[in-house]
Design a protein around this motif. Structure first.
Motif, PDB file in Angstrom:
ATOM      1  N   UNK B  68       0.546  -1.088   0.194  1.00 54.06           N
ATOM      2  CA  UNK B  68       0.150   0.158  -0.060  1.00 54.06           C
ATOM      3  C   UNK B  68       0.974   1.339   0.264  1.00 54.06           C
ATOM      4  N   UNK B  69       2.072   1.088  -0.081  1.00 59.00           N
ATOM      5  CA  UNK B  69       2.726   1.941  -0.523  1.00 59.00           C
ATOM      6  C   UNK B  69       2.201   3.899  -1.127  1.00 59.00           C
ATOM      7  N   UNK B  70       1.899   3.154  -2.808  1.00 54.93           N
ATOM      8  CA  UNK B  70       1.500   4.214  -3.515  1.00 54.93           C
ATOM      9  C   UNK B  70       0.518   5.121  -2.581  1.00 54.93           C
ATOM     10  N   UNK B  71      -0.661   4.469  -2.220  1.00 49.78           N
ATOM     11  CA  UNK B  71      -1.698   4.683  -1.427  1.00 49.78           C
ATOM     12  C   UNK B  71      -0.880   5.571  -0.323  1.00 49.78           C
ATOM     13  N   UNK B  72      -0.051   5.327   0.526  1.00 51.50           N
ATOM     14  CA  UNK B  72       0.059   6.190   1.273  1.00 51.50           C
ATOM     15  C   UNK B  72       1.392   7.673   0.558  1.00 51.50           C
ATOM     16  N   UNK B  73       1.795   6.628  -0.060  1.00 54.12           N
ATOM     17  CA  UNK B  73       2.218   8.052  -0.718  1.00 54.12           C
ATOM     18  C   UNK B  73       1.512   9.064  -0.799  1.00 54.12           C
ATOM     19  N   UNK B  74       0.118   8.318  -2.054  1.00 55.08           N
ATOM     20  CA  UNK B  74      -1.038   9.641  -2.553  1.00 55.08           C
ATOM     21  C   UNK B  74      -1.890  10.219  -1.400  1.00 55.08           C
ATOM     22  N   UNK B  75      -1.826   9.512  -0.460  1.00 57.35           N
ATOM     23  CA  UNK B  75      -2.312  10.121   1.262  1.00 57.35           C
ATOM     24  C   UNK B  75      -1.858  11.396   1.546  1.00 57.35           C
ATOM     25  N   UNK B  76      -0.591  11.197   1.553  1.00 53.64           N
ATOM     26  CA  UNK B  76       0.585  12.418   2.358  1.00 53.64           C
ATOM     27  C   UNK B  76       0.274  13.510   0.949  1.00 53.64           C
ATOM     28  N   UNK B  77       0.528  13.153  -0.612  1.00 51.61           N
ATOM     29  CA  UNK B  77       0.692  14.227  -1.147  1.00 51.61           C
ATOM     30  C   UNK B  77      -0.930  14.753  -1.247  1.00 51.61           C
ATOM     31  N   UNK B  78      -2.035  14.826  -1.347  1.00 53.01           N
ATOM     32  CA  UNK B  78      -3.330  15.263  -1.587  1.00 53.01           C
ATOM     33  C   UNK B  78      -3.325  16.397   0.325  1.00 53.01           C
TER      34      UNK B  78
END
Lengths: 256, 295
Positions: B68-78
């Motif tokens: 889920x790293x992509x999603x964690x990064x996405x959440x943090x970015x947004x």
């Protein structure tokens, strides 16, 4: 009311002040002489705080208020369009009823007035902080704890800190708005001594509830009631031989 | 008469006690449910693989992947992007309302800001699709405006009311004496605002930003609608991203019950829970530090 000594540093002419429709000052004429202490006394709600706050235009910040008449500082109208209110307040400092240090260190409290004027030189700042604290008779008590929060000081020390803070910007006039009403008698005595020494270099105006205080520290006294100036004279005269009946009744404690 | 009074007293006490216990129970219950449903996922998925791998492909016929790293990064970015926009604007508006605006203006603007908080997230997401999406596509010359920037802008809009409202309360709560002291020293109103009032209100302002962040990090519908939902690892703010919340929302409706995939979605929820918990904890520590300094 025939007082003619020294040079008037501040002079009010027919000063009126309104809070909305309420007239809080009525044609007040007072002169505050250079290097003298002028006390404003009178019962609660007589307009003495309002009066002193008009002198550095602190009432400007209260919405819905209005000034009429003239206030002269060194002969110049403080409401003239070319007067910068920020500059005016730098020249006419103020110490408030309740000690109101900033939630900062002792050092930063005093340095504040200099820093807002762009002074960054650390050594110069230190110099002024030390000088101001000495001037406010607080240096000995706080010299080892300049980095401590100002709230760690006692009420009386806080008030002297506020005086030091006002001194730091080198004003010409210092206004005291009941400076001792929130501190204990010993601290009060210290502040009173201080006011007497300040007189040498500054013009001082003090509002007080305490008639003994007015008698002790001031050279001139103005007695106000219901927004009007009842009597203004040399302090000694006001307290020993007042002209007006109301003044006499007030100072002898028949009302107030 | 006295008997009645004491009875009334104990009934009222019991009522409030029940309310208090209920609130705690609900919270504990949520956490327990989340934990118990998430834990089975880790029978098959290694925790480090779950958190550190980029690929999320639980339905792959060959080899299911649960990173889920992509999603964690996405959440943090947004979320980070949203805060980057919302914090300065929010504090600015709060300062304007508390210090600059005429009281009549404030009486009109403040309720409007608070109403803004009540706009349903679907509506905000809709704005993202029809308004910001095309605008972003045009500005950056890209084919599709549904990406991280779009999500950030929308989340900023959604967290602004919280940030403004609470910061303004904090600024108003600064004792008037501080402001007067500053003005009396010959400070301008701007100097007074930035050097005395904002620092004095800082704990409240930080709390406001953290609450705004909490709103942004957990928001689902808006990001689901406006960020494009691509599973790939984001390579910039103009990438289409899929946040953790959006992923749970997209997949939970179709996942077969009692599968690793099913449990993994709850595990994502758990990670989100832990993240918000950490944010709150950090905020609390900061707040306490400042309050100590002020006393």
């Amino acid at each position: 009311m025939n007082v003619e000594t020294g040079i008037a540093k501040i002079e009010t002419r027919d000063l009126d002040f309104y809070y909305g429709p309420t007239r809080a000052l009525k044609r007040v004429n007072v002169s505050c002489y250079k290097n003298r202490v002028t006390a404003i006394i009178g019962p609660s709600g007589c307009g003495k705080s309002t009066f002193i706050r008009t002198l550095n235009r602190m009432n400007d910040v209260i919405p819905g208020t209005r000034v009429e008449g003239t206030i002269l500082l060194d002969g110049k109208d403080v409401h003239a369009p070319d007067v910068d209110v920020v500059e005016l307040r730098r020249r006419v400092g103020m110490v408030f009823q309740k000690p109101n240090p900033f939630p900062k260190s002792i050092f930063d409290n005093i340095a504040y007035g200099l820093r807002i004027n762009g002074m960054k030189d650390k050594r110069k700042l230190e110099e002024v902080v030390v000088r101001s604290l000495r001037g406010a008779a607080l240096w000995e008590e706080v010299k080892d704890r300049l980095d401590e929060n100002a709230f760690a000081l006692s009420g009386g020390q806080q008030q002297r800190l506020c005086i030091a803070r006002a001194l730091a910007v080198e004003p010409e006039v210092i206004l005291f708005d009941e400076p001792c009403s929130a501190i204990d008698p010993i601290a009060t005595a210290k502040v009173e001594d201080l006011i007497e020494t300040l007189e040498k270099s500054y013009t001082v105006v003090i509002v007080t509830h305490n008639m003994q205080q007015a008698a002790r520290v001031s050279d001139y006294t103005a007695f106000m009631m219901l927004g009007e100036l009842v009597e203004f004279d040399v302090t000694e005269k006001i307290f020993t031989n007042p002209v007006n009946k109301l003044t006499e009744e007030y100072i002898t404690g028949r009302f107030g | 008469m006295r008997k009645w009074a004491s009875l009334e007293e104990s009934v009222i006490r019991a009522f409030f006690l029940t309310c208090g216990i209920l609130a705690v129970l609900v919270l504990v219950g949520i956490f327990a449910t989340l934990l118990s449903t998430a834990v089975p996922a880790f029978k098959e998925i290694h925790l480090s693989e779950f958190l550190l791998k980029k690929n999320w492909d639980p339905t792959s016929p060959e080899k299911a992947e649960y990173g889920i790293l992509s999603m964690i990064v996405s959440t943090l970015m947004v979320t980070g992007g949203a805060l980057l926009l919302a914090v300065p604007i929010g504090i600015g508006v709060a300062a304007y309302l508390s210090d600059v605006a005429h009281w009549r203006v404030r009486e009109i603007v403040k309720p409007i800001v608070e109403i803004l908080a009540g706009i349903p997230s679907v509506v905000v997401g809709f704005l993202g699709i029809v308004l910001f999406g095309p605008a972003i596509a045009k500005i950056f010359h890209i084919g599709n405006g549904l990406n991280a920037v779009n999500g950030s802008v929308l989340l900023a809009i959604m967290s602004l009311p919280t940030i403004i409202s609470i910061s303004e309360d904090a600024l108003n709560a600064v004792p008037q004496a501080y402001g007067e002291a500053s003005l009396a020293l010959g400070a301008s109103r701007w100097q007074t605002l930035f050097r005395v009032k904002v620092p004095a209100a800082l704990s409240g302002i930080i709390a406001a930003c953290m609450l705004g962040m909490g709103r942004a990090i957990g928001e689902t519908m808006t990001v689901l609608m406006a960020t494009g939902n691509a599973r790939a690892f984001p390579h910039g703010f103009l990438s289409s991203v899929r946040t953790m919340t959006a992923n749970v929302a997209i997949e939970l409706g179709e996942v077969p019950y009692d599968t690793t995939h099913y449990y993994a979605l709850f595990a994502i929820g758990l990670v989100l829970f832990v993240m918000t918990f950490i944010v709150n904890l950090v905020a609390d520590v900061i707040l306490r530090k400042y309050q100590e300094r002020e006393q």
